[in-house]
Design a protein around this motif. Structure first.
Motif, PDB file in Angstrom:
ATOM      1  N   LYS A   1     -12.994  55.948  15.715  1.00 59.73           N
ATOM      2  CA  LYS A   1     -11.777  55.182  16.178  1.00 59.73           C
ATOM      3  C   LYS A   1     -10.936  56.332  17.129  1.00 59.73           C
ATOM      4  O   LYS A   1     -10.563  57.180  16.792  1.00 59.73           O
ATOM      5  CB  LYS A   1     -11.076  55.087  14.874  1.00 59.73           C
ATOM      6  CG  LYS A   1     -11.635  53.751  14.024  1.00 59.73           C
ATOM      7  CD  LYS A   1     -10.604  53.673  12.768  1.00 59.73           C
ATOM      8  CE  LYS A   1     -11.122  52.366  12.077  1.00 59.73           C
ATOM      9  NZ  LYS A   1     -10.159  51.945  11.022  1.00 59.73           N
TER      10      LYS A   1
ATOM     11  N   GLU B   1     -10.562  49.260  21.640  1.00 57.43           N
ATOM     12  CA  GLU B   1     -10.027  49.722  20.317  1.00 57.43           C
ATOM     13  C   GLU B   1      -8.634  50.009  20.185  1.00 57.43           C
ATOM     14  O   GLU B   1      -8.153  49.870  19.145  1.00 57.43           O
ATOM     15  CB  GLU B   1     -11.041  50.965  19.945  1.00 57.43           C
ATOM     16  CG  GLU B   1     -12.395  50.588  19.641  1.00 57.43           C
ATOM     17  CD  GLU B   1     -12.621  49.843  18.594  1.00 57.43           C
ATOM     18  OE1 GLU B   1     -11.866  49.772  17.357  1.00 57.43           O
ATOM     19  OE2 GLU B   1     -13.235  48.756  18.382  1.00 57.43           O
ATOM     20  N   SER B   2      -8.109  50.673  21.158  1.00 61.60           N
ATOM     21  CA  SER B   2      -6.610  51.206  20.958  1.00 61.60           C
ATOM     22  C   SER B   2      -5.649  50.209  20.827  1.00 61.60           C
ATOM     23  O   SER B   2      -4.615  50.157  20.178  1.00 61.60           O
ATOM     24  CB  SER B   2      -6.277  51.991  22.139  1.00 61.60           C
ATOM     25  OG  SER B   2      -6.269  50.967  23.635  1.00 61.60           O
TER      26      SER B   2
ATOM     27  N   VAL C   1      -4.736  57.854  17.882  1.00 57.19           N
ATOM     28  CA  VAL C   1      -3.266  57.315  18.388  1.00 57.19           C
ATOM     29  C   VAL C   1      -2.460  58.262  18.349  1.00 57.19           C
ATOM     30  O   VAL C   1      -2.299  58.943  17.356  1.00 57.19           O
ATOM     31  CB  VAL C   1      -2.915  56.089  17.391  1.00 57.19           C
ATOM     32  CG1 VAL C   1      -1.466  55.755  18.091  1.00 57.19           C
ATOM     33  CG2 VAL C   1      -3.641  55.033  17.393  1.00 57.19           C
TER      34      VAL C   1
ATOM     35  N   GLU D   1      -5.396  49.513  17.336  1.00 57.72           N
ATOM     36  CA  GLU D   1      -4.809  50.558  16.592  1.00 57.72           C
ATOM     37  C   GLU D   1      -3.449  50.573  16.568  1.00 57.72           C
ATOM     38  O   GLU D   1      -2.745  50.896  15.699  1.00 57.72           O
ATOM     39  CB  GLU D   1      -5.403  52.037  16.900  1.00 57.72           C
ATOM     40  CG  GLU D   1      -6.858  52.163  16.582  1.00 57.72           C
ATOM     41  CD  GLU D   1      -7.233  52.112  15.247  1.00 57.72           C
ATOM     42  OE1 GLU D   1      -6.382  52.662  14.185  1.00 57.72           O
ATOM     43  OE2 GLU D   1      -7.951  51.444  14.638  1.00 57.72           O
TER      44      GLU D   1
ATOM     45  N   ASN E   1      -1.359  48.654  14.139  1.00 58.44           N
ATOM     46  CA  ASN E   1      -1.255  49.081  12.920  1.00 58.44           C
ATOM     47  C   ASN E   1      -0.233  50.183  12.573  1.00 58.44           C
ATOM     48  O   ASN E   1      -0.069  50.864  11.402  1.00 58.44           O
ATOM     49  CB  ASN E   1      -2.964  49.821  12.064  1.00 58.44           C
ATOM     50  CG  ASN E   1      -3.811  48.933  12.247  1.00 58.44           C
ATOM     51  OD1 ASN E   1      -3.864  47.672  11.789  1.00 58.44           O
ATOM     52  ND2 ASN E   1      -5.125  49.208  12.635  1.00 58.44           N
TER      53      ASN E   1
END
Length: 209
Positions: A16, A92-93, A19, A96, A99
Motif C-alpha cells: 500500500k 492507490e494513493s 501516505v 488512501e 481514509n
C-alpha cells in the motif's frame, strides 16, 4: 493454506502506498508555495506579469458564478468517472487519502491545489502567454504539462480525461477572470468534494467483473 493467505494479506499491506504525515505534507507544500510565490513576485517586479492579471476583481458576480458552477460540475464529473473506470485503474494513493481524517483531507487538498495552480497557471501559463502572446496556446500548453506532471495516473486512456478536462477548465477560468484564486478554489473544491464522497461511501469504486 492459512499461512499463504496471511502472507498475501501482509504483502498487500506492505505494498500500500505510504501516505505522508500531515506535518511532512504541510512543510513540503509550504516550501513549494514559498518558491512559487517568490517566482511570481519576481515576474511582477520585472513587469512580465501584472497584479491585474493575477488578482483582478473586475467581474465579481461572474467569478462567483464560475466558482460555484464549475466546482459542482467537476465534482459531478468525478462521480461519473467512478462509474466508468474500474477500481484496478484508480491510483492507490487516491483510495488512501479518503481514509484520512477530515483535517488531513482539507489541509492536504488545499495546499496541493494551491501549489499546482500557482505553478501551472500562475507561473507556467503566464510565461507561455508572454512567449506566444496567445491565450489559448498558453492554456493548452500549460495543461499538457499539468497532465505530464500526473504521469503516474496513466494506467488507462480514460483516466486521462480525469486530468485533461479539469486542467483545461482551470486554465480557461484563469484566462477568463485574470484572478488566480478562481481556479484555486475550484481545484480545491473538486479534490475535497470527491474525496469526501469516497470517504463517506456516497460513491464507491466500480468493481471489475
Amino acid at each position: 493454506m492459512g499461512k499463504e493467505m496471511k502472507k498475501t494479506e501482509q504483502l498487500q499491506v506492505h505494498n500500500k502506498p505510504a501516505v505522508p504525515r500531515l506535518k511532512d505534507v504541510a512543510i513540503g507544500y509550504v516550501s513549494l508555495l514559498f518558491i512559487c510565490s517568490a517566482a511570481l513576485f519576481v515576474f511582477v517586479q520585472m513587469d512580465m506579469v501584472s497584479m491585474q492579471r493575477l488578482l483582478a476583481f473586475e467581474t465579481p458576480l461572474l467569478m462567483v458564478f464560475l466558482v460555484l458552477g464549475c466546482s459542482l460540475g467537476l465534482i459531478l464529473f468525478g462521480v461519473w468517472m467512478t462509474y466508468l473506470v474500474p477500481e484496478e485503474y484508480i491510483h492507490e494513493s487516491n483510495k488512501e487519502y479518503a481514509n484520512q481524517s477530515l483535517c488531513y483531507i482539507f489541509i492536504f487538498m488545499s495546499l496541493a491545489g494551491l501549489f499546482e495552480e500557482l505553478l501551472f497557471r500562475g507561473i507556467i501559463q503566464n510565461l507561455l502567454y508572454v512567449v506566444f502572446d496567445e491565450k489559448w496556446v498558453a492554456i493548452i500548453a500549460s495543461s499538457a504539462l499539468f497532465v505530464a506532471f500526473h504521469f503516474s495516473y496513466f494506467k488507462t486512456p480514460i483516466m486521462l480525461l480525469n486530468i485533461v478536462i479539469p486542467s483545461l477548465l482551470f486554465g480557461s477560468l484563469y484566462g477568463a477572470t485574470n484572478n488566480l484564486m478562481v481556479p484555486v478554489i475550484v481545484h480545491v473544491a473538486m479534490n475535497v468534494g470527491v474525496t469526501l464522497l469516497f470517504k463517506y461511501k456516497v460513491i464507491v469504486l466500480k468493481k471489475d467483473k
